[in-house]
Design a protein around this motif. Structure first.
Motif, PDB file in Angstrom:
ATOM      1  N   VAL A 142     -30.462   9.371 -53.120  1.00 54.07           N
ATOM      2  CA  VAL A 142     -29.467  10.673 -53.040  1.00 54.07           C
ATOM      3  C   VAL A 142     -28.109  10.066 -52.462  1.00 54.07           C
ATOM      4  CG1 VAL A 142     -29.041  12.748 -51.545  1.00 54.07           C
ATOM      5  CG2 VAL A 142     -31.450  12.005 -52.231  1.00 54.07           C
ATOM      6  N   ASN A 143     -27.147  10.548 -53.424  1.00 52.49           N
ATOM      7  CA  ASN A 143     -25.610   9.937 -53.103  1.00 52.49           C
ATOM      8  C   ASN A 143     -24.704  11.197 -52.826  1.00 52.49           C
ATOM      9  OD1 ASN A 143     -26.094   6.999 -53.368  1.00 52.49           O
ATOM     10  ND2 ASN A 143     -27.121   7.734 -55.342  1.00 52.49           N
ATOM     11  N   LEU A 144     -24.140  11.288 -51.783  1.00 54.48           N
ATOM     12  CA  LEU A 144     -23.139  12.355 -51.391  1.00 54.48           C
ATOM     13  C   LEU A 144     -21.983  11.914 -50.811  1.00 54.48           C
ATOM     14  CD1 LEU A 144     -26.002  14.297 -48.861  1.00 54.48           C
ATOM     15  CD2 LEU A 144     -25.500  14.602 -51.434  1.00 54.48           C
ATOM     16  N   ILE A 145     -20.849  12.737 -51.377  1.00 54.38           N
ATOM     17  CA  ILE A 145     -19.419  12.623 -50.727  1.00 54.38           C
ATOM     18  C   ILE A 145     -19.616  13.725 -49.575  1.00 54.38           C
ATOM     19  CG2 ILE A 145     -17.244  13.102 -51.048  1.00 54.38           C
ATOM     20  CD1 ILE A 145     -17.900  12.480 -54.181  1.00 54.38           C
ATOM     21  N   ARG A 146     -19.155  13.238 -48.405  1.00 53.30           N
ATOM     22  CA  ARG A 146     -19.248  14.076 -47.126  1.00 53.30           C
ATOM     23  C   ARG A 146     -17.824  14.159 -46.448  1.00 53.30           C
ATOM     24  NH1 ARG A 146     -23.796  13.446 -43.354  1.00 53.30           N
ATOM     25  NH2 ARG A 146     -25.043  14.759 -44.974  1.00 53.30           N
ATOM     26  N   LEU A 147     -17.221  15.277 -46.785  1.00 57.09           N
ATOM     27  CA  LEU A 147     -16.001  15.355 -45.867  1.00 57.09           C
ATOM     28  C   LEU A 147     -16.084  15.919 -44.465  1.00 57.09           C
ATOM     29  CD1 LEU A 147     -14.069  17.633 -48.654  1.00 57.09           C
ATOM     30  CD2 LEU A 147     -14.057  15.317 -48.297  1.00 57.09           C
ATOM     31  N   GLN A 148     -15.585  15.006 -43.607  1.00 58.63           N
ATOM     32  CA  GLN A 148     -15.489  15.283 -42.129  1.00 58.63           C
ATOM     33  C   GLN A 148     -14.562  15.615 -41.640  1.00 58.63           C
ATOM     34  OE1 GLN A 148     -17.439  11.148 -41.599  1.00 58.63           O
ATOM     35  NE2 GLN A 148     -19.427  12.153 -41.115  1.00 58.63           N
ATOM     36  N   ASN A 149     -14.610  16.070 -40.206  1.00 60.54           N
ATOM     37  CA  ASN A 149     -13.035  16.323 -39.575  1.00 60.54           C
ATOM     38  C   ASN A 149     -12.555  17.418 -39.879  1.00 60.54           C
ATOM     39  OD1 ASN A 149     -13.858  13.933 -37.965  1.00 60.54           O
ATOM     40  ND2 ASN A 149     -13.073  12.560 -39.483  1.00 60.54           N
ATOM     41  N   ILE A 150     -13.207  18.390 -40.594  1.00 62.29           N
ATOM     42  CA  ILE A 150     -12.659  19.485 -40.999  1.00 62.29           C
ATOM     43  C   ILE A 150     -12.810  20.567 -40.033  1.00 62.29           C
ATOM     44  CG2 ILE A 150     -12.322  21.463 -42.663  1.00 62.29           C
ATOM     45  CD1 ILE A 150     -12.812  19.360 -44.855  1.00 62.29           C
ATOM     46  N   GLY A 151     -11.762  21.090 -39.161  1.00 61.58           N
ATOM     47  CA  GLY A 151     -12.127  22.200 -38.213  1.00 61.58           C
ATOM     48  C   GLY A 151     -12.234  21.584 -36.717  1.00 61.58           C
ATOM     49  N   TRP A 152     -11.573  20.405 -36.415  1.00 56.34           N
ATOM     50  CA  TRP A 152     -11.416  20.116 -34.858  1.00 56.34           C
ATOM     51  C   TRP A 152     -10.006  21.013 -34.392  1.00 56.34           C
ATOM     52  CZ3 TRP A 152     -15.055  18.063 -31.924  1.00 56.34           C
ATOM     53  CH2 TRP A 152     -16.059  17.202 -32.549  1.00 56.34           C
ATOM     54  N   GLN A 153      -9.265  21.428 -35.556  1.00 59.36           N
ATOM     55  CA  GLN A 153      -8.105  22.228 -35.092  1.00 59.36           C
ATOM     56  C   GLN A 153      -7.851  23.171 -36.292  1.00 59.36           C
ATOM     57  OE1 GLN A 153      -5.089  19.155 -35.156  1.00 59.36           O
ATOM     58  NE2 GLN A 153      -5.113  18.953 -37.350  1.00 59.36           N
ATOM     59  N   THR A 154      -7.270  24.192 -35.903  1.00 62.33           N
ATOM     60  CA  THR A 154      -6.899  25.270 -36.949  1.00 62.33           C
ATOM     61  C   THR A 154      -6.066  24.557 -37.971  1.00 62.33           C
ATOM     62  OG1 THR A 154      -7.061  26.902 -35.164  1.00 62.33           O
ATOM     63  CG2 THR A 154      -5.731  27.326 -37.272  1.00 62.33           C
ATOM     64  N   GLU A 155      -6.609  24.719 -39.210  1.00 66.72           N
ATOM     65  CA  GLU A 155      -5.920  24.055 -40.367  1.00 66.72           C
ATOM     66  C   GLU A 155      -6.514  24.646 -41.602  1.00 66.72           C
ATOM     67  OE1 GLU A 155      -7.152  19.820 -40.736  1.00 66.72           O
ATOM     68  OE2 GLU A 155      -9.245  20.477 -39.971  1.00 66.72           O
ATOM     69  N   THR A 156      -5.542  24.250 -42.711  1.00 68.56           N
ATOM     70  CA  THR A 156      -6.038  24.721 -44.084  1.00 68.56           C
ATOM     71  C   THR A 156      -6.133  23.574 -45.039  1.00 68.56           C
ATOM     72  OG1 THR A 156      -4.835  27.003 -43.939  1.00 68.56           O
ATOM     73  CG2 THR A 156      -5.408  26.139 -46.189  1.00 68.56           C
ATOM     74  N   ILE A 157      -6.930  23.356 -45.677  1.00 71.78           N
ATOM     75  CA  ILE A 157      -7.395  22.085 -46.469  1.00 71.78           C
ATOM     76  C   ILE A 157      -7.331  22.459 -47.762  1.00 71.78           C
ATOM     77  CG2 ILE A 157      -9.327  20.495 -47.132  1.00 71.78           C
ATOM     78  CD1 ILE A 157      -8.077  20.012 -44.028  1.00 71.78           C
ATOM     79  N   ASN A 158      -6.571  21.488 -48.368  1.00 73.70           N
ATOM     80  CA  ASN A 158      -6.748  21.590 -49.841  1.00 73.70           C
ATOM     81  C   ASN A 158      -6.735  20.155 -50.609  1.00 73.70           C
ATOM     82  OD1 ASN A 158      -5.913  24.333 -50.825  1.00 73.70           O
ATOM     83  ND2 ASN A 158      -4.108  24.007 -49.606  1.00 73.70           N
ATOM     84  N   TYR A 159      -8.027  19.881 -51.257  1.00 78.42           N
ATOM     85  CA  TYR A 159      -8.150  18.460 -51.513  1.00 78.42           C
ATOM     86  C   TYR A 159      -8.470  18.476 -53.313  1.00 78.42           C
ATOM     87  CZ  TYR A 159      -8.811  16.923 -46.719  1.00 78.42           C
ATOM     88  OH  TYR A 159      -8.831  16.396 -45.267  1.00 78.42           O
ATOM     89  N   SER A 160      -8.110  17.476 -53.885  1.00 79.68           N
ATOM     90  CA  SER A 160      -8.355  17.272 -55.183  1.00 79.68           C
ATOM     91  C   SER A 160      -9.471  16.017 -55.030  1.00 79.68           C
ATOM     92  CB  SER A 160      -7.303  16.856 -56.080  1.00 79.68           C
ATOM     93  OG  SER A 160      -7.670  16.539 -57.238  1.00 79.68           O
ATOM     94  N   ILE A 161     -10.684  16.185 -55.571  1.00 79.66           N
ATOM     95  CA  ILE A 161     -11.725  15.264 -55.795  1.00 79.66           C
ATOM     96  C   ILE A 161     -11.916  14.561 -57.341  1.00 79.66           C
ATOM     97  CG2 ILE A 161     -14.143  14.628 -55.156  1.00 79.66           C
ATOM     98  CD1 ILE A 161     -12.334  17.117 -53.133  1.00 79.66           C
ATOM     99  N   SER A 162     -11.536  13.180 -57.267  1.00 79.93           N
ATOM    100  CA  SER A 162     -11.529  12.834 -58.600  1.00 79.93           C
ATOM    101  C   SER A 162     -12.532  11.394 -58.511  1.00 79.93           C
ATOM    102  CB  SER A 162     -10.235  12.300 -58.875  1.00 79.93           C
ATOM    103  OG  SER A 162      -9.338  13.227 -58.991  1.00 79.93           O
ATOM    104  N   ILE A 163     -13.096  11.026 -59.517  1.00 83.82           N
ATOM    105  CA  ILE A 163     -13.808   9.716 -59.770  1.00 83.82           C
ATOM    106  C   ILE A 163     -12.714   8.930 -60.657  1.00 83.82           C
ATOM    107  CG2 ILE A 163     -15.903   8.655 -60.182  1.00 83.82           C
ATOM    108  CD1 ILE A 163     -16.051  10.330 -57.935  1.00 83.82           C
ATOM    109  N   GLY A 164     -12.235   8.152 -60.386  1.00 82.89           N
ATOM    110  CA  GLY A 164     -11.456   7.271 -61.367  1.00 82.89           C
ATOM    111  C   GLY A 164     -10.283   8.228 -61.586  1.00 82.89           C
ATOM    112  N   LYS A 165     -10.054   8.299 -63.010  1.00 83.71           N
ATOM    113  CA  LYS A 165      -9.158   9.133 -63.372  1.00 83.71           C
ATOM    114  C   LYS A 165      -9.603  10.573 -63.857  1.00 83.71           C
ATOM    115  CE  LYS A 165      -6.034   5.577 -64.733  1.00 83.71           C
ATOM    116  NZ  LYS A 165      -5.013   5.040 -65.764  1.00 83.71           N
ATOM    117  N   LYS A 166     -10.936  10.672 -63.641  1.00 86.38           N
ATOM    118  CA  LYS A 166     -11.454  12.180 -64.026  1.00 86.38           C
ATOM    119  C   LYS A 166     -11.683  13.084 -62.923  1.00 86.38           C
ATOM    120  CE  LYS A 166     -16.080  13.973 -65.753  1.00 86.38           C
ATOM    121  NZ  LYS A 166     -15.304  14.757 -67.035  1.00 86.38           N
ATOM    122  N   ASN A 167     -10.714  14.191 -62.943  1.00 90.37           N
ATOM    123  CA  ASN A 167     -10.591  15.201 -61.854  1.00 90.37           C
ATOM    124  C   ASN A 167     -12.057  15.974 -62.030  1.00 90.37           C
ATOM    125  OD1 ASN A 167      -7.928  14.721 -61.099  1.00 90.37           O
ATOM    126  ND2 ASN A 167      -7.155  15.751 -63.022  1.00 90.37           N
TER     127      ASN A 167
END
Length: 154
Positions: free
Chosen positions: A82-107
């Motif tokens: 089981v292989n997972l990407i885990r985003l951490q540390n979101i929400g220790w403060q008030t914030e807005t997150i906008n991330y782009s996740i790609s593998i190599g050049k594939k969005n």
């Protein structure tokens, strides 16, 4: 009878440690922010794309779309096929997150969430406007994992 008394006494003691009781120790009701976990699977076969070798974890690129100077923190978890990407540390403060996740050049997808940290006697984070864009996904509620369905034919 004595065992029943100890059992009831134990329940009474533990029930007094809650966030609702005035003067409670804030450490006892501290709630850290959630992690966001993603499993990338083949849209047709539902096979994990890291496990089957289609993707390599070294090719993961996570960009902060709002501020390219900030590094998006993540971990790659590889256990029991089981292989997972885990985003951490979101929400220790008030914030807005906008991330782009790609593998190599594939969005693969974009991730957006607003986190509001509530610092009270029982600190916690409230999440709103969670969006996973440019993909189809399923939420495995039992495991709290978003399965991102990737079209490997394109």
């Amino acid at each position: 009878m004595r065992k029943l008394f100890y059992f009831l006494f134990t329940i009474l003691i533990f029930s007094n440690y809650s966030c609702d009781s005035a003067g409670s120790d804030p450490i006892l009701c501290f709630t850290p922010p959630n992690d966001f976990s993603f499993e990338l699977v083949d849209k047709t076969t539902k096979e994990n794309l890291f496990t089957n070798g289609t993707f390599n974890s070294k090719d993961i690129v996570i960009k902060n779309l709002d501020d390219t100077s900030k590094i998006a923190k993540y971990v790659f978890i590889s256990e029991n096929n089981v292989n997972l990407i885990r985003l951490q540390n979101i929400g220790w403060q008030t914030e807005t997150i906008n991330y782009s996740i790609s593998i190599g050049k594939k969005n693969i997808f974009q991730f957006h969430v607003e986190a509001k940290r509530i610092n009270t006697e029982c600190s916690h984070t409230e999440y709103s406007n969670l969006e996973i864009k440019n993909t189809v996904y399923e939420l495995d509620q039992a495991k709290e994992v978003y399965k991102i369905l990737v079209d490997t034919q394109n």
